[in-house]
Design an enzyme around this catalytic site. Structure first.
Site, mmCIF file in Angstrom:
data_model
loop_
_atom_site.group_PDB
_atom_site.id
_atom_site.type_symbol
_atom_site.label_atom_id
_atom_site.label_comp_id
_atom_site.label_asym_id
_atom_site.label_seq_id
_atom_site.Cartn_x
_atom_site.Cartn_y
_atom_site.Cartn_z
ATOM 1 N N GLU A 95 17.582 0.733 -1.466
ATOM 2 C CA GLU A 95 17.035 1.390 -2.663
ATOM 3 C C GLU A 95 17.917 2.556 -3.134
ATOM 4 O O GLU A 95 18.019 2.806 -4.328
ATOM 5 C CB GLU A 95 15.604 1.865 -2.402
ATOM 6 C CG GLU A 95 15.499 2.883 -1.281
ATOM 7 C CD GLU A 95 14.067 3.364 -1.014
ATOM 8 O OE1 GLU A 95 13.138 2.901 -1.673
ATOM 9 O OE2 GLU A 95 13.900 4.220 -0.124
ATOM 10 N N HIS A 136 7.167 1.634 5.388
ATOM 11 C CA HIS A 136 8.219 2.472 4.795
ATOM 12 C C HIS A 136 7.846 3.943 4.976
ATOM 13 O O HIS A 136 6.670 4.279 5.102
ATOM 14 C CB HIS A 136 8.430 2.116 3.322
ATOM 15 C CG HIS A 136 9.346 0.935 3.178
ATOM 16 N ND1 HIS A 136 10.457 0.936 2.380
ATOM 17 C CD2 HIS A 136 9.318 -0.265 3.795
ATOM 18 C CE1 HIS A 136 11.078 -0.232 2.499
ATOM 19 N NE2 HIS A 136 10.402 -0.985 3.344
ATOM 20 N N HIS A 151 0.843 -1.191 0.000
ATOM 21 C CA HIS A 151 0.000 0.000 0.000
ATOM 22 C C HIS A 151 0.875 1.236 0.000
ATOM 23 O O HIS A 151 1.246 1.739 1.059
ATOM 24 C CB HIS A 151 -0.894 0.017 1.246
ATOM 25 C CG HIS A 151 -1.873 -1.111 1.285
ATOM 26 N ND1 HIS A 151 -2.544 -1.471 2.428
ATOM 27 C CD2 HIS A 151 -2.292 -1.973 0.320
ATOM 28 C CE1 HIS A 151 -3.349 -2.505 2.165
ATOM 29 N NE2 HIS A 151 -3.203 -2.825 0.894
HETATM 30 C C1 NOJ Z 1 9.871 3.914 -1.205
HETATM 31 C C2 NOJ Z 1 10.046 2.616 -0.485
HETATM 32 O O1 NOJ Z 1 11.102 2.683 0.442
HETATM 33 C C3 NOJ Z 1 10.297 1.523 -1.512
HETATM 34 O O2 NOJ Z 1 10.552 0.296 -0.875
HETATM 35 C C4 NOJ Z 1 9.116 1.438 -2.449
HETATM 36 O O3 NOJ Z 1 9.426 0.526 -3.468
HETATM 37 C C5 NOJ Z 1 8.816 2.799 -3.089
HETATM 38 N N1 NOJ Z 1 8.729 3.827 -2.101
HETATM 39 C C6 NOJ Z 1 7.520 2.786 -3.868
HETATM 40 O O4 NOJ Z 1 6.449 2.581 -2.993
HETATM 41 CA CA CA Z 2 12.064 4.777 1.330
#
Ligand code: NOJ
Ligand code: CA
Length: 660
Positions: free
Chosen positions: A457, A432, A364
Site C-alpha cells: 500500500e 492489519h 472490519h
Molecule cells: C490499512 C490497511 O493496511 C489496508 O490494507 C486497508 O485497505 C486500509 N487500512 C483501510 O482499512
Molecule cells: Ca497498514
C-alpha cells in the site's frame, strides 16, 4: 552473597543433513550474584556477554534469589500443522529448568531451551499472597559480545510500517524485533519473542555500546504489565544463532516454542487461499471506501470480481468499504459491522459467490476503536457464520482509545480475544495494524496472516518501498511469521491510472511520483517468497485481464507442504522454493544489483520429470527504466538439472514446476 555458577552445554547434532550446517557447540552459562545473569558462546567464542535477567515491579523478581535446583531433559518431537511453510515440523531441543526462591516465598523458574539454531528462555513466576503482579520493567539484557551489522525497524509501540535500517549495533538507539545481526565472523543472530498472548510486546533499547535491554510497551499509567492473580509465564525471549542467513529463514524455532493447536474438532474451514480484492483502486484514489460516485464495493463491482476469481482459479474475494461508517474517517471511528452500504447488496453478493464457488473475505476496519469492535464482535461473527463466510480481514488504522498503544498488554489482550472469538465462529483472520507475529498460529491456526510490515500500500501513496525492502523482509520480519504484504501489482508505473484526475489529486496530497520499485517478474516471485497462507494479487483485475504473466498466480498453490530458502543474503537477494502437492514454486529476487545465480534443482523429487514455466526479467529489464519487460519460457527438467537464474536490477524470477 556467594556467587554461584551453573553451566549447561550442548553439542548440536542434526543440523548437518537438514541445513548443511557444520556441527557446532552452543554454550550457555548462568550466574547468580546479587542479580541473575546469563551468557552465550559458540565454539568457544562469546556471542552474548554477561546479561541480566529478571523484572522490576511491585515484587522483587530479580535479586536475593537462591538457587533451588536444576533439571534437564532432551525432547524430540515431530508435529503437524494444518497449513504453514512446512506442514511437518521437527521440534528437537535440550531443556534446562533452573528454579530459584526469592524474598517472601517468591518462586521464579527460568526455562531454557537450546535448539540447533538458537536459544530461548522464559520466566515462570509465582508470588504467594498477592492479587496482582505489576511489572514496571523487564531487566532482560542482550549484551552482544562484539559490534555487528544490524537490520531492524525502530521500536514504536503503534506501528511496524517502517523501512529497515542497516547500521552497526553500537549506533542503534532502539529496535523492534525481530532484529537481525551479522557479526564480522559471519554468525547471524536474530532476537525475537515467541508466544506473546498476555504481555506487552518486547522491543530493544540500547543502554550502552552493544548492550540492549528489553523495553516493554507501556500502559498509559506507566507500568508495563499487570497480571491479575499471583502467577505468570512470560513470552519466550529468543536468540536465533545460525551460520548462514538462509538458516534463519528456515528456522521453525518460533513456532516450536508455542503451544500445540487448541482448536478442537473439524479444521476443514481453515484453509490457505489466494485472493483478490476491491482494494488497490482505493489506495490509488480512483475508487473510494465511502458510498459516493467512486464507491468501490458496489454490488456490480462485487459480481465482476467474483466472476474474475471463478475464471482464474482464485479462491476468495475481499471487499473493503462495504459497511457503514467510512464517512467519519479520521475521527473517532464507529463502524457498524453488520450494516452494508445501500449499494452493496450483501444477500445477493453472498448468493452469487456461492453459485460460483468463490469464498468471501469480509473487512472490519476498526479505526483502532477496539471498544466499538468488541461490543459488536459476537453478533458480527455470528452474522458472518450465518452467511457461510469464514474469513475476515481486520484493521486498526487509527489510535487506540484512552491513550492505549497498539502493542501494549491491553491491546495484545484485544487481539487475542478476537482470535479466540473468531475460532468459535469458524473464522480465519488476516489482521492489519496487528501485534507482531510470535508463532501463536500454531495454537490458533485460524490466525492466518497479518500485516505488521510496510507493505504494498505504501507504494500507492508515498515515496514507496525501495528495491532492497523485500530482500530484507525474509531475514527479519518473516522470521516472526507470515505477512500480508499483498504483492502482485502489475501496473508498476501506474500508467493505466495515473492520468485519472482522481489519482493525480490523491498524489498531490501526498508525495507524488508514486510507483512500485521492482520489475514485473519480481512481483511474481514475491508471491512465493513473501509467504502468506492468504495470498493476495493486489492489483485491480483490469490489469490482470489477458496478461500472460498472470498465469503464474493462476497456477500458484498457496497451500504448500514444504519450503526451503536455498540462497540469499540480507538486503541483497534470496532464492526460495515451496512444494504444494506435487508442484514446486520457486521465487528469486534481488535488490538494485543485477545478478546471475546458479540454482541446482535437487529439491525436485528424484526420478520425476517436470515442466518448468519460467517467468524471467527480459535481458534489458531494469526496475527503474524498463520494469515491465519479461520473457516466459518452458523447459523440461529433473532434479539433476541446474538452472542459471538471471535477475535484472531490482528484478526477480518466478518458476512453476509441474510434474509431467
Ligand atoms: C490499512 C490497511 O493496511 C489496508 O490494507 C486497508 O485497505 C486500509 N487500512 C483501510 O482499512
Ligand atoms: Ca497498514
Amino acid at each position: 552473597m556467594k556467587s554461584q555458577l551453573f553451566t549447561f552445554c550442548l553439542l548440536i547434532f542434526g543440523s548437518l543433513v537438514a541445513f548443511a550446517q557444520p556441527q557446532y557447540e552452543i554454550h550457555l552459562s548462568s550466574k547468580l550474584d546479587n542479580d541473575l545473569y546469563y551468557s552465550i558462546s559458540r565454539n568457544g567464542r562469546p556471542l552474548i556477554n554477561e546479561s541480566r535477567l529478571g523484572f522490576s515491579g511491585n515484587v522483587n523478581l530479580s535479586n536475593f534469589l537462591q538457587h533451588k535446583g536444576t533439571t534437564e531433559r532432551r525432547v524430540h518431537q515431530v508435529w503437524h500443522q494444518p497449513w504453514g511453510e512446512n506442514k511437518e515440523i521437527v521440534n528437537d531441543y535440550f531443556e534446562t529448568v533452573t528454579k530459584f526462591r526469592g524474598e517472601n516465598g517468591v518462586k521464579m523458574t527460568i526455562r531454557w531451551r537450546t535448539f540447533n539454531d538458537g536459544i530461548a528462555f522464559r520466566y515462570e513466576c509465582i508470588v504467594p499472597q498477592t492479587d496482582n503482579i505489576i511489572i514496571n520493567d523487564e531487566l532482560t539484557e542482550f549484551n552482544f559480545a562484539e559490534d555487528a551489522t544490524s537490520w531492524s525497524i525502530p521500536a514504536n509501540f503503534d506501528s511496524y510500517e517502517f523501512l529497515y535500517r542497516k547500521m552497526p549495533l553500537s549506533q542503534l538507539d532502539n529496535a523492534n524485533t525481530p532484529m537481525t545481526v551479522r557479526t564480522d565472523s559471519g554468525i547471524y543472530i536474530c532476537i525475537h519473542e515467541a508466544a506473546l498472548t498476555d504481555f506487552p510486546e518486547m522491543t530493544l533499547r540500547q543502554t550502552q555500546g552493544t548492550r540492549f535491554q528489553a523495553q516493554l510497551a507501556p500502559n498509559p499509567d506507566g507500568y508495563k504489565a499487570r497480571i491479575e492473580g499471583n502467577r505468570f509465564v512470560s513470552p519466550w525471549r529468543v536468540i536465533l544463532i545460525t551460520d548462514s542467513a538462509i538458516n534463519l529463514v528456515n528456522s521453525n524455532t518460533i513456532l516450536n516454542l508455542n503451544e500445540p493447536c487448541k482448536i478442537k474438532g473439524d479444521l476443514s474451514w481453515i484453509r490457505p487461499m489466494k485472493y483478490i480484492g476491491v482494494w488497490w483502486g482505493m489506495h490509488l484514489g480512483i475508487e473510494s471506501w465511502t458510498m459516493d460516485e467512486r464507491h468501490g464495493a458496489t454490488t456490480a463491482n462485487a459480481i465482476r470480481y467474483i466472476d474474475f476469481a471463478a475464471a482464474n482459479n482464485i479462491d476468495a474475494v475481499l471487499f473493503e468499504g462495504w459497511n457503514e461508517g467510512w464517512e467519519t474517517w479520521g475521527g473517532r471511528q464507529n463502524f457498524d459491522f453488520t450494516k452494508p452500504y445501500a449499494d452493496f447488496d450483501m444477500d445477493s453478493v453472498v448468493r452469487y459467490a456461492k453459485t460460483k464457488g468463490v469464498a468471501l473475505i469480509s473487512h472490519h476496519e476498526t479505526g483502532g476503536n477496539v471498544y466499538n469492535y468488541e461490543k459488536q464482535l459476537k453478533k458480527t461473527y455470528r452474522w458472518l457464520a450465518d452467511y457461510g463466510i469464514h474469513c475476515v480481514k481486520t484493521g486498526y488504522a487509527g489510535g487506540i482509545p484512552d491513550k492505549h498503544s497498539h502493542h501494549e498488554q491491553f491491546t495484545v489482550r484485544h487481539y487475542r480475544k478476537v482470535v479466540l472469538t473468531a475460532a468459535k465462529y469458524h473464522l480465519m483472520l488476516d489482521v492489519h495494524e496487528p501485534i507482531k507475529p510470535t508463532g501463536i498460529r500454531r495454537t490458533y491456526p485460524n490466525m492466518m496472516t497479518r500485516e505488521g510490515v510496510r507493505g504494498m500500500e505504501w507504494n500507492a501513496w508515498s515515496e514507496g518501498n525501495p528495491p532492497e525492502h523485500t530482500e530484507i523482509l525474509p531475514f527479519t520480519r518473516m522470521i516472526a511469521g507470515p505477512l500480508d504484504y499483498t504483492p502482485g501489482t502489475f501496473d508498476i508505473l501506474f500508467e493505466k491510472t495515473k492520468d485519472s484526475p482522481l489519482h493525480q489529486k490523491w498524489n498531490d496530497n501526498d508525495k507524488g511520483n508514486s510507483r512500485v520499485h521492482t520489475t514485473l517478474c519480481k512481483q511474481l516471485a514475491n508471491w512465493v517468497i513473501l509467504y502468506s497462507p492468504l495470498q493476495m494479487a493486489s492489483d485491480m483485475i483490469e490489469h490482470y485481464e489477458g496478461h500472460p504473466a498472470f498465469q503464474f498466480f493462476r497456477d500458484y498453490n498457496p497451500d504448500c507442504d514444504w519450503s526451503r530458502a536455498l540462497q540469499g543474503e540480507i538486503g541483497e537477494y534470496i532464492v526460495l522454493v515451496r512444494r504444494a502437492g506435487n508442484d514446486f514454486f520457486l521465487g528469486a529476487t534481488t535488490n538494485e544489483e543485477a545478478r546471475t545465480l546458479t540454482v541446482p534443482l535437487d529439491f525436485l523429487t528424484t526420478g520425476k520429470t517436470y515442466e518448468a514455466t519460467i517467468y524471467a526479467d527480459a535481458p534489458d529489464a531494469h526496475w527503474e527504466t524498463n520494469p515491465i519487460a519479461y520473457v516466459i519460457s518452458k523447459q523440461t527438467v529433473t532434479a539433476a538439472d541446474v538452472l542459471t537464474v538471471t535477475l535484472a536490477a531490482g528484478g526477480g524470477q518466478a518458476i512453476s514446476f509441474h510434474e509431467k
